[in-house]
Design an enzyme around this catalytic site. Structure first.
Site, short mmCIF file in Angstrom:
data_model
loop_
_atom_site.label_atom_id
_atom_site.label_comp_id
_atom_site.label_asym_id
_atom_site.label_seq_id
_atom_site.Cartn_x
_atom_site.Cartn_y
_atom_site.Cartn_z
CE LYS A 158 4.66 8.60 -3.70
NZ LYS A 158 4.29 7.20 -3.61
CE LYS A 169 -3.38 2.17 3.04
NZ LYS A 169 -2.58 3.37 3.25
CE LYS A 213 4.84 0.67 -3.24
NZ LYS A 213 4.06 1.55 -2.45
CG ASP A 258 -3.92 0.38 -3.26
OD1 ASP A 258 -3.93 -0.39 -2.30
OD2 ASP A 258 -3.72 1.60 -3.15
#
Lengths: 446, 290
Positions: free
Chosen positions: B44, B13, B18, B130
């Site tokens: 991102k 998530k 991560k 996700d």
């Protein structure tokens, strides 16, 4: 799991929308989709529509963004804007309409925002979402018309009691749409009505722009144009009435009476018109009396086609020619309500002779249901063969017709074996055309 | 034939740590002498920042936006200890299709046979967790990553995301896709959080590869644009990442997870909520004390 459809008789929503726009005078569609969508749909629909061709700013000349992976990843709105700008510069039109394909709708491109950049352009630029995953070409007709009624037809027009709009005949999917609209308009005008068909002879974009002056929308289909009529009612406050697509004297008389009543022009006008038209109609039709007897008198008929043609052709066969319709296959994908509505068209016929009715979009359905309508030979000594008979359907019925050595007349999409110009199957003139085409076919078949 | 290339995908998530985990893993593997590429698959585009002193690099998609052809070498940048850093990038927020962007970027590298050319030992994909559409599942499809690890805390939303990922893995496992190596439990410092994540892994028939506790050292290093492995190599946290790297280097066999159904997952979560509530109220049954 989904079921497959064996040789469907329509293209996708984008195709339906494009052919609807192709039928509008001086309108340039702008396709926002991958390369190939436009040309494939043009190829599929033009041939199926009796070689309708591309028309003005259409077909192989359709303006298209031809999006590639770059637009899919980064969004295609800038590309669309560029294409709209170029189209306005290069194509002289009074209305530009952006229609969209699946891929740009999946990534959420805002075509309306791109079109809005050109709000001060000389001619209006509209965007109508027409992703093909939302339906077939008939659905595309409704999407296109709904978009035009929302974005182009003028708001707040003063209503005129004598004005009606005619919906439900899908350009291209009905290869004879223009001839049909011309005939129906001719008749309604004789009731003293002003009629907008948008796609008919001599009409301009003003018919569409001022369609909100109407007091009534007549939808000549149990499926096509109903959603558009509902949008029209919501936006412009004009009610609609659904009537069956009329072919020949009996159905056209029903149509004119119902239309006159709905439009509030009085049934006396309708009766007078019916009287005049029938006089003329039967004067022509009686010519076939001798040859009718000479070519085996009564025929069996198998009819396959869309919700407009299949019921009306079947009734024409039964009520006007006195032939025996044995099997009618309605080839649209319908919901329960639509199915019930179409089913109800097979009642109240003068002849009382009805076919076996099946709803099935598969082309092979005709072959599959035929044994239910007519017992197949089991090598009996005396087998009553299915003869004399005729098939009235689309070019896709060719294999079936050849297998049983039956003559085939194509009236429903795809009509790829004929060139269709101004011919009509609607109304009185359409009934005469259908009778003469059928008898001609039988004579040339001898 | 060169040595076998090990491709690993790390999901989790957003905000769960991560990229921190992945970057430290890449750094640790490189210190073990492996040739590593870290491939950030998140619009991102900040997956590899801590390998490069906090600096951003031009992404595959940014570069593709400028010109139609692209030499993959132009978007590969070297980071700490020679780690190859790539950011897939993505479209502007709200337009286009980020999922397709990931597919485009990954395909470009495969077509240009970059991994073979660079003679890599590891390619580690750091993927937005996700799995909202097919594009984000690309690294776990046939022929790309072989092992998937998921970073999760004991936070329920993070567990949901992990469970979603397991569903994706289960789906693609039938067509030769990647299998699950295990869960990297992040920000789990013991107590009930450890219990929750262990219970989840037991139920989904997977295992925890490593526990990484919440650590101020990570924050301190990241503020300086560094991984812990680079910035505080002697720290306890760096040792955890070195240990994780060793485990992953030794990891050979991944498995098919058994994700919970939607209702099952909700019941599981509400069961834990009740248990935690009882503990807060001090109403703990014998043997259940933390």
């Amino acid at each position: 799991m989904s079921e497959i459809i064996d040789r469907p008789r329509y293209a996708c929503a984008l195709g339906g929308a494009l052919f609807t726009l192709r039928a509008l005078p001086r309108t340039a569609p702008i396709i926002h989709a991958s390369a190939g969508c436009g040309y494939s749909l043009y190829g599929a629909l033009s041939a199926g529509a009796g070689y309708l061709g591309g028309g003005y700013c259409g077909g192989a000349a359709w303006s298209s963004t031809n999006v590639v992976e770059r637009e899919i990843v980064f969004g295609g709105e800038e590309r669309l804007e560029e294409q709209i700008r170029a189209t306005i510069e290069l194509m002289d039109a009074d209305l530009y309409v952006v229609v969209t394909g699946c891929m740009v709708e999946m990534i959420g491109d805002d075509a309306a925002a791109a079109a809005a950049v050109f709000r001060d352009a000389e001619a209006p630029v509209l965007a109508i979402p027409t992703p093909s995953f939302k339906g077939d070409s008939y659905a595309g007709y409704d999407m296109a018309l709904s978009g035009l009624f929302r974005g182009f037809t003028r708001l707040g027009a003063e209503k005129r009691k004598d004005t009606v709009n005619l919906l439900g005949l899908v350009p291209g999917q009905d290869a004879f749409y223009k001839g049909n609209l011309t005939e129906l308009k001719r008749l309604l005008e004789q009731l003293g009505l002003r009629v907008n068909t948008f796609f008919g002879e001599g009409e301009t974009l003003d018919n569409l722009r001022n369609a909100s002056e109407a007091s009534l929308n007549l939808v000549l289909s149990d499926r096509y144009g109903i959603k558009a009529a509902q949008v029209f009612e919501e936006i412009h406050g004009v009610p609609y009435r659904v009537l069956p697509f009329p072919i020949g004297a009996a159905q056209t008389a029903d149509f004119l009476r119902a239309a006159a009543e709905a439009a509030g022009v009085g049934t006396a006008a309708a009766s007078a018109l019916i009287y005049r038209e029938e006089d003329r109609y039967y004067d022509y039709l009686e010519r076939i009396a001798d040859i009718y007897n000479d070519i085996d008198l009564q025929r069996y008929a198998i009819v396959a086609g869309d919700v407009n043609y299949a019921p009306s052709v079947s009734r024409f066969i039964s009520d006007e020619l006195g032939w025996i319709p044995k099997l009618t296959v309605i080839t649209d994908q319908l919901n329960a309500e639509e199915t019930a509505k179409v089913q109800s068209r097979f009642s109240g016929w003068e002849s009382g002779v009805y076919p076996l009715i099946k709803f099935d979009p598969d082309t092979s359905a005709v072959q599959r249901y035929f044994p239910l309508a007519w017992p197949q030979s089991a090598n009996e000594r005396y087998y009553d063969s299915f003869s004399p008979a005729v098939v009235i359907g689309s070019a896709l019925e060719r294999d079936f017709a050849l297998q049983y050595s039956l003559p085939l007349l194509t009236v429903s999409f795809p009509v790829t074996n004929r060139i269709v110009l101004n011919q009509s199957y609607a109304g009185y003139n359409g009934g005469l055309s259908l009778a003469s085409d059928l008898i001609t076919l039988l004579m040339s078949w001898r | 034939m060169g040595k076998p290339l090990k491709q690993i995908a790390i999901y989790g998530k957003g905000g769960i740590g991560k990229s921190t985990t992945t970057s430290n893993l890449s750094a640790a593997l490189s210190l073990m002498g492996f040739k590593v590429m870290q491939f950030g698959c998140d619009p991102k585009s900040d997956s590899t920042n801590t390998l490069r002193d906090g600096s951003y690099i031009p992404t595959v998609l940014d570069t593709l936006r400028e010109k139609s052809g692209l030499d993959a070498h132009d978007v590969i940048h070297r980071g700490f200890n020679g780690v190859y850093c790539v950011e897939a990038g993505g479209p502007a927020p709200g337009v286009g299709c980020a999922g397709r962007g990931i597919i485009t970027a990954v395909e470009l590298f495969r077509h240009q046979r970059i991994f073979e050319e660079l003679d890599l030992d590891y390619v580690i994909y750091d993927v937005l967790g996700d799995v909202v559409c097919g594009g984000f599942a690309v690294p776990i499809r046939e022929g790309i990553a072989k092992h998937v690890f998921t970073v999760s805390s004991a936070d329920f939303m993070s567990v949901y995301a992990a469970n979603n990922l397991f569903r994706g893995i289960l789906k693609y496992s039938r067509s030769g896709g990647a299998l699950l190596g295990g869960v990297i439990a992040n920000s789990v410092s013991g107590g009930y959080s450890k219990e929750i994540i262990s219970d989840f892994t037991n139920r989904t028939k997977t295992r925890i590869v490593e526990y990484a506790p919440r650590s101020i050292t990570v924050t301190q290093c990241e503020l300086r644009g560094k991984t812990v492995v680079e910035g505080a190599p002697e720290s306890e946290q760096a040792q955890i990442y070195m240990s994780l790297a060793e485990k992953i280097a030794a990891h050979e066999v991944s498995e098919i997870p058994a994700p919970l159904g939607v209702t099952e997952l909700r019941e599981w979560a509400s069961g834990w909520s009740e248990k935690l509530l009882q503990r807060v109220e001090g109403n703990v049954s014998p043997g259940e004390a933390i």
